[in-house]
Design a protein around this motif. Structure first.
Motif, PDB file in Angstrom:
ATOM      1  N   ILE A   1     -72.383 -24.944  70.549  1.00  0.00           N
ATOM      2  CA  ILE A   1     -72.362 -23.839  71.501  1.00  0.00           C
ATOM      3  C   ILE A   1     -73.579 -22.966  71.217  1.00  0.00           C
ATOM      4  CG2 ILE A   1     -71.140 -21.763  72.253  1.00  0.00           C
ATOM      5  CD1 ILE A   1     -69.224 -24.638  70.679  1.00  0.00           C
ATOM      6  N   THR A   2     -74.458 -22.842  72.185  1.00  0.00           N
ATOM      7  CA  THR A   2     -75.675 -22.049  71.999  1.00  0.00           C
ATOM      8  C   THR A   2     -75.467 -20.666  72.614  1.00  0.00           C
ATOM      9  OG1 THR A   2     -76.537 -23.073  74.012  1.00  0.00           O
ATOM     10  CG2 THR A   2     -77.204 -24.043  71.923  1.00  0.00           C
ATOM     11  N   LEU A   3     -75.468 -19.654  71.756  1.00  0.00           N
ATOM     12  CA  LEU A   3     -75.302 -18.276  72.201  1.00  0.00           C
ATOM     13  C   LEU A   3     -76.667 -17.637  72.435  1.00  0.00           C
ATOM     14  CD1 LEU A   3     -72.522 -17.074  69.723  1.00  0.00           C
ATOM     15  CD2 LEU A   3     -72.242 -17.896  72.071  1.00  0.00           C
ATOM     16  N   PRO A   4     -76.741 -16.595  73.261  1.00  0.00           N
ATOM     17  CA  PRO A   4     -78.019 -15.875  73.434  1.00  0.00           C
ATOM     18  C   PRO A   4     -78.509 -15.329  72.095  1.00  0.00           C
ATOM     19  CG  PRO A   4     -76.416 -15.215  75.114  1.00  0.00           C
ATOM     20  CD  PRO A   4     -75.670 -16.039  74.107  1.00  0.00           C
ATOM     21  N   SER A   5     -79.807 -15.271  71.936  1.00  0.00           N
ATOM     22  CA  SER A   5     -80.384 -14.765  70.690  1.00  0.00           C
ATOM     23  C   SER A   5     -79.878 -13.348  70.409  1.00  0.00           C
ATOM     24  CB  SER A   5     -81.911 -14.750  70.792  1.00  0.00           C
ATOM     25  OG  SER A   5     -82.472 -14.292  69.583  1.00  0.00           O
ATOM     26  N   GLY A   6     -79.441 -13.139  69.169  1.00  0.00           N
ATOM     27  CA  GLY A   6     -78.924 -11.834  68.779  1.00  0.00           C
ATOM     28  C   GLY A   6     -77.428 -11.702  68.939  1.00  0.00           C
ATOM     29  N   ASP A   7     -76.786 -12.687  69.564  1.00  0.00           N
ATOM     30  CA  ASP A   7     -75.339 -12.633  69.762  1.00  0.00           C
ATOM     31  C   ASP A   7     -74.612 -13.453  68.709  1.00  0.00           C
ATOM     32  OD1 ASP A   7     -74.627 -10.913  71.862  1.00  0.00           O
ATOM     33  OD2 ASP A   7     -75.314 -12.346  73.369  1.00  0.00           O
TER      34      ASP A   7
ATOM     35  N   LYS B   1     -64.039 -18.020  75.167  1.00  0.00           N
ATOM     36  CA  LYS B   1     -63.450 -19.352  75.338  1.00  0.00           C
ATOM     37  C   LYS B   1     -64.277 -20.219  76.287  1.00  0.00           C
ATOM     38  CE  LYS B   1     -58.542 -18.316  74.533  1.00  0.00           C
ATOM     39  NZ  LYS B   1     -57.214 -18.214  75.196  1.00  0.00           N
ATOM     40  N   SER B   2     -64.765 -19.612  77.368  1.00  0.00           N
ATOM     41  CA  SER B   2     -65.532 -20.389  78.343  1.00  0.00           C
ATOM     42  C   SER B   2     -66.840 -20.891  77.728  1.00  0.00           C
ATOM     43  CB  SER B   2     -65.814 -19.559  79.597  1.00  0.00           C
ATOM     44  OG  SER B   2     -66.677 -18.480  79.305  1.00  0.00           O
ATOM     45  N   ARG B   3     -67.453 -20.087  76.871  1.00  0.00           N
ATOM     46  CA  ARG B   3     -68.686 -20.528  76.207  1.00  0.00           C
ATOM     47  C   ARG B   3     -68.410 -21.716  75.288  1.00  0.00           C
ATOM     48  NH1 ARG B   3     -73.281 -17.450  76.563  1.00  0.00           N
ATOM     49  NH2 ARG B   3     -73.080 -15.443  77.657  1.00  0.00           N
ATOM     50  N   VAL B   4     -67.290 -21.671  74.570  1.00  0.00           N
ATOM     51  CA  VAL B   4     -66.932 -22.791  73.690  1.00  0.00           C
ATOM     52  C   VAL B   4     -66.690 -24.050  74.514  1.00  0.00           C
ATOM     53  CG1 VAL B   4     -65.181 -23.660  72.087  1.00  0.00           C
ATOM     54  CG2 VAL B   4     -66.030 -21.316  71.859  1.00  0.00           C
ATOM     55  N   ALA B   5     -66.045 -23.886  75.673  1.00  0.00           N
ATOM     56  CA  ALA B   5     -65.755 -25.043  76.529  1.00  0.00           C
ATOM     57  C   ALA B   5     -67.029 -25.672  77.081  1.00  0.00           C
ATOM     58  CB  ALA B   5     -64.844 -24.610  77.686  1.00  0.00           C
ATOM     59  N   GLU B   6     -68.127 -24.917  77.117  1.00  0.00           N
ATOM     60  CA  GLU B   6     -69.388 -25.424  77.666  1.00  0.00           C
ATOM     61  C   GLU B   6     -70.314 -25.963  76.583  1.00  0.00           C
ATOM     62  OE1 GLU B   6     -70.837 -22.000  79.664  1.00  0.00           O
ATOM     63  OE2 GLU B   6     -69.329 -22.085  81.267  1.00  0.00           O
ATOM     64  N   GLY B   7     -69.776 -26.279  75.428  1.00  0.00           N
ATOM     65  CA  GLY B   7     -70.595 -26.767  74.318  1.00  0.00           C
ATOM     66  C   GLY B   7     -71.349 -28.045  74.655  1.00  0.00           C
ATOM     67  N   LYS B   8     -72.474 -28.232  73.982  1.00  0.00           N
ATOM     68  CA  LYS B   8     -73.329 -29.400  74.200  1.00  0.00           C
ATOM     69  C   LYS B   8     -72.963 -30.510  73.215  1.00  0.00           C
ATOM     70  CE  LYS B   8     -77.356 -26.674  75.718  1.00  0.00           C
ATOM     71  NZ  LYS B   8     -76.703 -25.357  75.753  1.00  0.00           N
ATOM     72  N   SER B   9     -73.049 -31.751  73.676  1.00  0.00           N
ATOM     73  CA  SER B   9     -72.891 -32.880  72.762  1.00  0.00           C
ATOM     74  C   SER B   9     -74.085 -32.914  71.808  1.00  0.00           C
ATOM     75  CB  SER B   9     -72.811 -34.188  73.544  1.00  0.00           C
ATOM     76  OG  SER B   9     -74.071 -34.478  74.132  1.00  0.00           O
TER      77      SER B   9
END
Length: 593
Positions: free
Chosen positions: A324-330, A345-353
């Motif tokens: 899961i790639t978060l915005p820089s600083g987050d 939760k939605s960010r975790v669900a959008e994780g990259k392989s």
């Protein structure tokens, strides 16, 4: 140690133990339920209280209380033994315990006192409470995560330990105290918000402290000691392991408060290394509980490098990572505060392989105008085992391929570059291995009916002497499965038949299939009286002797020196033996009715 194991077996009821995770209903001598080791629709899982055994007749899972704890809690045998001993209130003898009971009790008493002290101090520290309120840590969260406060006074905890009459030297070895040049003890943690660190079995093993206000280092942990080894611990695992064991992927974050933020958002499988890069021991810990890991680290460059290192360790261990790639600083806490639980939760669900993340990093770090970009891109796609997925990535990047104008030519050029980076296919054997089927009741079809009757006699104390006699007669036994069971029995009872009931010696057998065979038959009450049972066993032994004689005669018939008349007589005798055996087989009861 064997005495310790026997005491644990006597104290722990396997039905009660298994019943904590599986809904069981009694059926005769056994208890049945849905198997927890596979997707069971019809109850195929059986527990025998008298023998202390469980078995699934569908997937083949089987064992005793030690196997149960090892499998359901992902522990080693030694760890399972200690877990069950603690559950049973048994102090293990020397040699079984890694530390003496008194030492462990003293360590636990000191750690519990320190935790109580820190939690009391938090309620008195307005500055620490203000910080908690800023982070959204209300009283319920502070209690759940056992947060506390270490006052700035130099020896407040040391004085409390001394007042309680506990060992200051042992407290120093547990990293609660330090000692100055003059030999005086002082507190290791001062002016910090405190976090209790427990191992996966919930034992309190250390503390972490975050400084309030300016100062460095921002975080410190307990120093390494026999109880606290941070490279072998994951913060929050004692709470995360249960949902992980039910199939939810782990969420790997950076620090304590990231774990707290994720749990607040409903991501209750969140865990964190303790201020270190992920270690092999921590990866092994994760693999006990899950095969999927969502890596949710800080969005700066250091966090991305840490995610990359984590991925490189997780994949070889058989764990499937999603990044899961978060915005820089987050970090998870800032996302939770800004976007709420649903946002996190939605960010975790959008994780990259793993491949998606590597390609995403490649685009961040290298220009598509450079040859190096396309070489590395081709290498990454070539490593992907799924040809359809590889083709999808080729289609996505081909329009940007430099130096070629035609769209088809671009795809062809990139495809050829990817193919050139693929290893040559290994030679494949034409033979296909048959899938291994669950053992279940199928093991019984590998035995002759007379072998089954004699082996099952071991479940009845009054028939054991007869069965023992047969088992010591090597020539009787015909099938490989019977030979395997016979060998296991003779290893357990090399000189004489066991005098105790089956429940006292079944666990000493070293063959799991044989244990399950006996456990299954122990649940089947015979309708015959003891005398009739003895005659039945005698008949089974006679049948096996006749079959052994028939085999011997068949072997003799291939000898070249026999004349025609002798061969005729041997043939007639073999046929009579065969007819007699078949007639007896026709009268056999259905063993599985």
């Amino acid at each position: 140690m064997s005495d310790d194991l026997d005491r644990i077996r006597q104290r722990i009821d396997i039905v009660d133990l298994v019943g904590q995770k599986v809904t069981l209903s009694q059926r005769g001598k056994t208890w049945k339920g849905l198997c927890p080791f596979h997707d069971d629709k019809n109850p195929s899982f059986q527990v025998n209280r008298e023998l202390g055994r469980y078995r699934c007749w569908a997937c083949g899972a089987q064992g005793d209380i030690f196997n149960w704890v090892m499998e359901t809690q992902r522990l080693t045998f030694t760890e399972a033994m200690h877990e069950l001993a603690a559950m049973a209130g048994i102090k293990l003898t020397k040699g079984a315990e890694r530390t003496t009971p008194s030492q462990r009790e003293a360590e636990d008493a000191l750690m519990a006192l320190a935790l109580k002290f820190y939690r009391e101090q938090l309620d008195k520290a307005s500055r620490a409470l203000e910080y908690c309120e800023e982070r959204g840590f209300d009283r319920q969260i502070r209690n759940y995560w056992e947060l506390g406060y270490a006052p700035s006074l130099g020896d407040a905890l040391a004085q409390r330990i001394k007042k309680e009459g506990l060992s200051l030297t042992l407290a120093q070895s547990l990293s609660l105290l330090d000692k100055d040049a003059g030999g005086s003890f002082f507190d290791r943690f001062r002016g910090r918000l405190m976090v209790a660190i427990r191992d996966e079995r919930s034992r309190l093993v250390g503390f972490g402290g975050r400084i309030l206000g300016d100062g460095q280092p921002k975080y410190i942990n307990s120093a390494e000691n026999p109880v606290f080894q941070k490279g072998r611990l994951l913060y929050g695992l004692h709470r995360a392991k249960e949902p992980m064991s039910k199939g939810e992927p782990a969420v790997l974050v950076e620090g304590y408060f990231d774990v707290v933020a994720c749990h607040r958002a409903g991501l209750t499988t969140a865990v964190a290394p303790l201020g270190t890069s992920l270690t092999e021991d921590q990866v092994r810990l994760l693999s006990r509980w899950t095969n999927q890991v969502n890596v949710l680290l800080d969005g700066d460059e250091a966090g991305l490098k840490a995610a990359e290192r984590a991925m490189e360790m997780l994949i070889p261990a058989g764990l499937a990572p999603r990044i899961i790639t978060l915005p820089s600083g987050d970090d998870p806490d800032t996302i939770l505060r800004r976007e709420g639980a649903d946002g996190l939760k939605s960010r975790v669900a959008e994780g990259k392989s793993g491949l998606e993340f590597r390609l995403w990093l490649l685009e961040r770090r290298k220009s598509p105008e450079s040859r190096e970009f396309w070489q590395e891109l081709a290498e990454l796609i070539a490593k992907n085992a799924d040809p359809l997925q590889s083709e999808t990535w080729i289609e996505k990047y081909a329009p940007r391929f430099p130096g070629v104008k035609d769209a088809l030519a671009k795809r062809t050029a990139l495809r050829e570059m990817v193919t050139s980076h693929r290893p040559a296919p290994a030679a494949r054997s034409r033979r296909r291995e048959a899938p291994k089927a669950p053992r279940g009741r199928r093991m019984f079809t590998e035995l002759h009916s007379a072998e089954i009757r004699i082996l099952s006699a071991l479940t009845e104390s009054h028939l054991v002497p007869q069965a023992d006699t047969a088992l010591r007669e090597a020539s009787l036994w015909e099938t490989p499965m019977a030979e395997k069971f016979r060998a296991a029995y003779l290893r357990m009872a090399p000189d004489r038949a066991p005098q105790e009931p089956l429940s006292a010696w079944i666990h000493t057998l070293d063959d799991e299939d044989f244990k399950s065979f006996l456990a299954w038959h122990a649940d089947k009450a015979s309708l015959l009286d003891p005398e009739a049972q003895e005659k039945e066993i005698e008949g089974a032994m006679d049948r096996l002797r006749e079959r052994a004689e028939a085999r011997r005669l068949r072997d003799q018939m291939v000898e070249p020196e026999w004349d025609t008349e002798a061969l005729r007589q041997l043939t007639d005798r073999a046929r009579r033996l065969k007819r007699g055996d078949e007639a007896k087989s026709e009268t056999d009861d259905d063993l599985f009715a």
